[in-house]
Scaffold this motif. Structure first.
Motif, PDB file in Angstrom:
ATOM      1  N   GLN A 431     -23.227  39.177 -30.218  1.00  0.00           N
ATOM      2  CA  GLN A 431     -24.147  39.100 -32.058  1.00  0.00           C
ATOM      3  C   GLN A 431     -23.702  40.133 -33.056  1.00  0.00           C
ATOM      4  N   SER A 432     -23.095  39.489 -33.932  1.00  0.00           N
ATOM      5  CA  SER A 432     -22.925  40.480 -35.186  1.00  0.00           C
ATOM      6  C   SER A 432     -23.108  40.389 -37.000  1.00  0.00           C
ATOM      7  N   TYR A 433     -23.730  41.155 -36.893  1.00  0.00           N
ATOM      8  CA  TYR A 433     -24.532  40.996 -38.502  1.00  0.00           C
ATOM      9  C   TYR A 433     -22.936  40.835 -39.349  1.00  0.00           C
ATOM     10  N   LEU A 434     -23.088  39.355 -40.150  1.00  0.00           N
ATOM     11  CA  LEU A 434     -21.597  39.955 -41.117  1.00  0.00           C
ATOM     12  C   LEU A 434     -22.151  40.362 -42.742  1.00  0.00           C
ATOM     13  N   THR A 435     -23.788  40.297 -42.834  1.00  0.00           N
ATOM     14  CA  THR A 435     -24.224  41.056 -44.206  1.00  0.00           C
ATOM     15  C   THR A 435     -25.592  41.812 -43.452  1.00  0.00           C
ATOM     16  N   SER A 436     -26.154  42.020 -44.918  1.00  0.00           N
ATOM     17  CA  SER A 436     -27.902  42.816 -44.341  1.00  0.00           C
ATOM     18  C   SER A 436     -28.571  41.652 -43.872  1.00  0.00           C
ATOM     19  N   ASN A 437     -28.061  40.555 -44.296  1.00  0.00           N
ATOM     20  CA  ASN A 437     -29.742  39.266 -43.566  1.00  0.00           C
ATOM     21  C   ASN A 437     -28.914  38.351 -42.979  1.00  0.00           C
ATOM     22  N   ARG A 438     -27.148  38.093 -42.870  1.00  0.00           N
ATOM     23  CA  ARG A 438     -26.806  36.929 -41.973  1.00  0.00           C
ATOM     24  C   ARG A 438     -26.037  37.268 -40.532  1.00  0.00           C
ATOM     25  N   VAL A 439     -26.682  36.605 -40.195  1.00  0.00           N
ATOM     26  CA  VAL A 439     -25.645  36.953 -38.755  1.00  0.00           C
ATOM     27  C   VAL A 439     -25.159  36.186 -38.284  1.00  0.00           C
ATOM     28  N   GLU A 440     -23.890  36.520 -37.120  1.00  0.00           N
ATOM     29  CA  GLU A 440     -22.619  35.154 -36.150  1.00  0.00           C
ATOM     30  C   GLU A 440     -23.134  35.361 -34.620  1.00  0.00           C
ATOM     31  N   LEU A 441     -24.177  34.856 -34.239  1.00  0.00           N
ATOM     32  CA  LEU A 441     -23.483  34.666 -32.660  1.00  0.00           C
ATOM     33  C   LEU A 441     -23.519  33.769 -32.096  1.00  0.00           C
ATOM     34  N   VAL A 442     -22.719  34.369 -31.181  1.00  0.00           N
ATOM     35  CA  VAL A 442     -22.075  33.243 -30.049  1.00  0.00           C
ATOM     36  C   VAL A 442     -22.119  33.207 -28.888  1.00  0.00           C
ATOM     37  N   PHE A 443     -22.040  32.600 -28.392  1.00  0.00           N
ATOM     38  CA  PHE A 443     -23.117  32.129 -27.039  1.00  0.00           C
ATOM     39  C   PHE A 443     -22.282  30.553 -26.934  1.00  0.00           C
ATOM     40  N   GLU A 444     -21.856  31.115 -25.251  1.00  0.00           N
ATOM     41  CA  GLU A 444     -21.284  30.055 -24.311  1.00  0.00           C
ATOM     42  C   GLU A 444     -22.498  28.787 -23.644  1.00  0.00           C
ATOM     43  N   LEU A 445     -22.358  27.681 -23.879  1.00  0.00           N
ATOM     44  CA  LEU A 445     -23.254  26.790 -22.901  1.00  0.00           C
ATOM     45  C   LEU A 445     -22.817  25.951 -22.918  1.00  0.00           C
ATOM     46  N   PRO A 446     -23.877  24.703 -22.153  1.00  0.00           N
ATOM     47  CA  PRO A 446     -23.074  23.562 -21.460  1.00  0.00           C
ATOM     48  C   PRO A 446     -22.837  23.082 -22.545  1.00  0.00           C
ATOM     49  N   MET A 447     -22.021  21.899 -22.300  1.00  0.00           N
ATOM     50  CA  MET A 447     -21.753  21.171 -23.400  1.00  0.00           C
ATOM     51  C   MET A 447     -22.780  19.913 -23.651  1.00  0.00           C
ATOM     52  N   GLY A 448     -23.150  19.446 -21.566  1.00  0.00           N
ATOM     53  CA  GLY A 448     -24.295  18.349 -21.863  1.00  0.00           C
ATOM     54  C   GLY A 448     -25.094  19.109 -22.483  1.00  0.00           C
ATOM     55  N   GLU A 449     -25.632  19.711 -22.649  1.00  0.00           N
ATOM     56  CA  GLU A 449     -27.151  20.661 -22.955  1.00  0.00           C
ATOM     57  C   GLU A 449     -27.262  19.869 -24.705  1.00  0.00           C
ATOM     58  N   ILE A 450     -25.862  20.345 -25.405  1.00  0.00           N
ATOM     59  CA  ILE A 450     -26.741  20.188 -26.811  1.00  0.00           C
ATOM     60  C   ILE A 450     -25.509  18.954 -27.196  1.00  0.00           C
ATOM     61  N   VAL A 451     -25.592  17.620 -25.735  1.00  0.00           N
ATOM     62  CA  VAL A 451     -25.505  16.559 -26.781  1.00  0.00           C
ATOM     63  C   VAL A 451     -25.992  15.553 -27.366  1.00  0.00           C
ATOM     64  N   PHE A 452     -27.954  16.278 -27.034  1.00  0.00           N
ATOM     65  CA  PHE A 452     -28.296  14.807 -27.236  1.00  0.00           C
ATOM     66  C   PHE A 452     -29.254  15.517 -28.564  1.00  0.00           C
ATOM     67  N   ASP A 453     -29.733  16.842 -28.609  1.00  0.00           N
ATOM     68  CA  ASP A 453     -30.787  16.841 -29.541  1.00  0.00           C
ATOM     69  C   ASP A 453     -30.772  18.300 -30.491  1.00  0.00           C
ATOM     70  N   PHE A 454     -29.180  19.084 -29.977  1.00  0.00           N
ATOM     71  CA  PHE A 454     -29.729  20.493 -30.191  1.00  0.00           C
ATOM     72  C   PHE A 454     -29.112  20.685 -31.512  1.00  0.00           C
ATOM     73  N   TYR A 455     -29.092  19.919 -32.164  1.00  0.00           N
ATOM     74  CA  TYR A 455     -27.492  20.426 -33.730  1.00  0.00           C
ATOM     75  C   TYR A 455     -29.444  19.073 -34.533  1.00  0.00           C
ATOM     76  N   ASP A 456     -29.327  19.119 -34.222  1.00  0.00           N
ATOM     77  CA  ASP A 456     -31.710  18.414 -35.246  1.00  0.00           C
ATOM     78  C   ASP A 456     -32.284  19.593 -35.134  1.00  0.00           C
ATOM     79  N   ARG A 457     -32.375  20.006 -33.838  1.00  0.00           N
ATOM     80  CA  ARG A 457     -33.730  20.962 -33.390  1.00  0.00           C
ATOM     81  C   ARG A 457     -32.668  22.105 -33.479  1.00  0.00           C
TER      82      ARG A 457
END
Length: 595
Positions: A431-457
């Motif tokens: 988790q790193s702050y690019l600026t004071s109010n913008r954050v970059e989060l890096v996750f490792e996720l199972p592909m199967g979990e993001i297939v359905f509705d992850f992006y919409d949610r």
């Protein structure tokens, strides 16, 4: 050749690529006022309706600076993560890229991933700050972000606006001065890279290519290296707003070839064209194979249309090389295709294009990803479809694909996004702050979990501010089970799915409840069950429609009523043995939208 410039436009979705491309075409007088319209290069109805670019579009422009004439070959690319394959192909045909960043939104995930694609191919990057006319623009902050990302000088960043035309002349001058001319041997053997192809019902298949070495003339005998087939170039030319035939296309130029090819399988994107009489032995390298992320079955509604669907799929594959498919059959749906897509939006677009362009109505099954199963006999089985999973007693372990996801968001949404990712079995890496109010989060996720509705949610909880980008990082062991849905104890293979054991009970219960609402009542009772192997974990019942057979019995002994009810019960039982349950298309789609 020194006056040719090949470049593409890359950016996150909705940062104004197509609008800026319109301005470039207007300022170089490539289009007349009469032909001008917004999103000029997006020529598909779907692209105009949704306001997104789905295919990359190539067009040639002429520009004069200080008395010299230059030829620009521009490729406008899509910004959505599902169409990144289009971007990688466009980048292979260029020497420079315009990196566009929205001055009001700043750098987002897809900006970074497209930038890395361009840097891998050693492209010259010209950073442009777009949408400067918006009241919410923050030019200084966003310039800092760009400098941090690319390490360029502050004065290299060109402020522009696609709407008002601010900075367009500076961009054109920067293309001339900064983008290198194509390098190639003009007298050498012909080598041309195919980066796209389209189907024309009168002329056959038209391939778009970039000449790396040599030249190609009308009437030449050419050979495609990967397929080994030979053709005669009936027509070659360049891509203006419409195709313009020419006698010769020289080194460094981008053009098209029509050679009367009828078979879709004979043109491979990334293939090399050479001449028969003076062949080049080696093909051009640097083309990645497409890796489908999401798999789903596509079936014709009427099984007689199977061959027609096959033809449509081949024609569509020409226009969109990132779709992969193979025939499969299902007990519930008959013959169809198992298709691989780059993501959910890609799947939706393909389904819609099949309906619009080829008039095919299709049923799509529940999407899933591909798994690797290890059996107790030390065999390795690739599972693209839940029904391919071996018997649970023979499985030693199952591995599922994992991805590394980069999410860039405002700091106030970090909490909800983290809980969403953890709910989807994600592991936070960084988790790193690019600026004071913008954050970059890096996750490792199972592909199967993001297939359905992850992006919409993700979009919902971050009010549209989070941007998401991912790439695969390999397979890992998981405790996965196959969840079968049974109707009257008959498994419906189109509804079965592979799911983590911890989520299976909850998921099974929700599917059964949803199906109970969607399946219409019949003359007989329908039992909906979710099972893992032989163990039933959830059950719902759709009650039978009943006629009141005791209405004519008033008063009298109860046994007279019982007799009538027993008779009805026998009839219902017999009916259930012969009756089959029709599942509406909405039931297949509802499984995707369970939340």
């Amino acid at each position: 050749m020194k006056n040719i410039r090949n470049f593409c436009i890359i950016a996150h979705i909705d940062h104004g690529k197509s609008t800026l491309a319109d301005r470039l075409l207007e300022y170089t007088n490539t289009i007349s006022k009469r032909d001008a319209q917004a999103q000029l290069l997006d020529n598909m109805d779907l692209e105009r309706e949704r306001g997104i670019t789905i295919k990359s579009h190539a067009i040639q422009m002429n520009y004069s600076l200080n008395g010299e004439d230059y030829i620009f070959n521009l490729i406008d690319t899509p910004g959505h993560v599902d169409f990144s394959y289009e971007v990688s192909r466009s980048i292979a045909a260029c020497e420079g890229a315009l990196l566009i960043v929205d001055a009001s939104q700043g750098i987002q995930a897809q900006t970074i991933s497209n930038l890395y694609l361009a840097l891998e191919h050693d492209l010259e990057i010209i950073p442009i700050l777009n949408k400067m006319d918006l009241p919410g623009a923050m030019p200084e902050e966003v310039k800092d972000q760009i400098i941090e990302l690319i390490g360029c000088k502050r004065e290299d960043i060109i402020p522009a606006s696609g709407k008002t035309g601010l900075g367009v002349h500076e961009i054109l001058e920067a293309i001339v001065s900064r983008v290198p001319a194509p390098k190639g041997n003009e007298t050498g053997a012909l080598q041309a890279l195919i980066f796209d192809s389209v189907f024309n019902s009168f002329r056959g298949i038209i391939a778009y290519f970039k000449v790396v070495h040599g030249e190609i003339r009308k009437g030449d005998k050419v050979k495609f290296i990967a397929t080994g087939k030979e053709y005669i170039a009936d027509e070659v030319g360049i891509l203006k707003l419409n195709q313009e035939p020419r006698d010769v296309v020289k080194t460094g130029d981008v053009g098209y070839i029509i050679s009367g090819i009828k078979e879709a399988r004979e043109v491979k994107v990334g293939d090399t064209i050479t001449k028969v009489d003076r062949p080049s032995t080696d093909a051009i390298q640097g083309f990645e194979e497409v890796k489908p992320m999401v798999f789903a079955g596509i079936y014709p509604v009427d099984t007689d249309d199977f061959e027609e669907l096959r033809e449509s799929m081949h024609k569509l594959q020409l226009n969109d090389a990132s779709i992969v498919f193979e025939p499969e059959s299902s007990a519930a749906l008959g013959f169809g295709f198992r298709c691989g897509f780059l993501g959910m939006l890609h799947m939706e677009i393909i389904q819609e294009r099949l309906e619009r362009e080829f008039d095919m109505t299709v049923i799509t099954t529940v999407p899933n990803v591909s798994y690797i199963a290890h059996t107790t006999r030390q065999e390795v089985v690739h599972v693209n479809n839940p029904s391919d999973l071996p018997d649970p007693s023979k499985i030693d372990s199952v591995e599922e694909p994992y991805i590394k996801a980069n999410i860039i968001t405002k700091s106030e949404f970090v909490g909800p996004i983290m809980s969403l990712c953890i709910q989807k079995r994600g592991i936070i890496v960084n988790q790193s702050y690019l600026t004071s109010n913008r954050v970059e989060l890096v996750f490792e996720l199972p592909m199967g979990e993001i297939v359905f509705d992850f992006y919409d949610r993700l979009k919902t909880i971050s009010k549209g501010y989070a941007s998401f980008d991912y790439h695969q990082i390999g397979y890992r062991k998981s405790d996965l089970v196959r969840l079968d849905i049974r109707l009257n104890s008959e498994p419906v293979d189109a509804l079965s799915s592979l799911i983590h054991r911890a989520n299976s009970y909850d998921f099974g219960k929700r599917i059964c409840e949803k199906l109970r609402e969607l399946i219409p009542r019949q003359q007989f009772e329908i039992i909906i069950q979710a099972s893992i192997g032989a163990k039933v974990i959830a059950r719902e019942t759709v009650k039978a429609l009943r006629k009141d057979v005791t209405a004519k019995c008033y008063g009298g002994d109860i046994s007279r009523k019982r007799k009538l009810l027993e008779k009805q019960k026998k009839g219902k039982k017999r009916m259930r043995q012969v009756g089959n349950v029709e599942i509406p298309q909405s039931a297949f789609m509802a499984v995707l939208k369970l939340d």
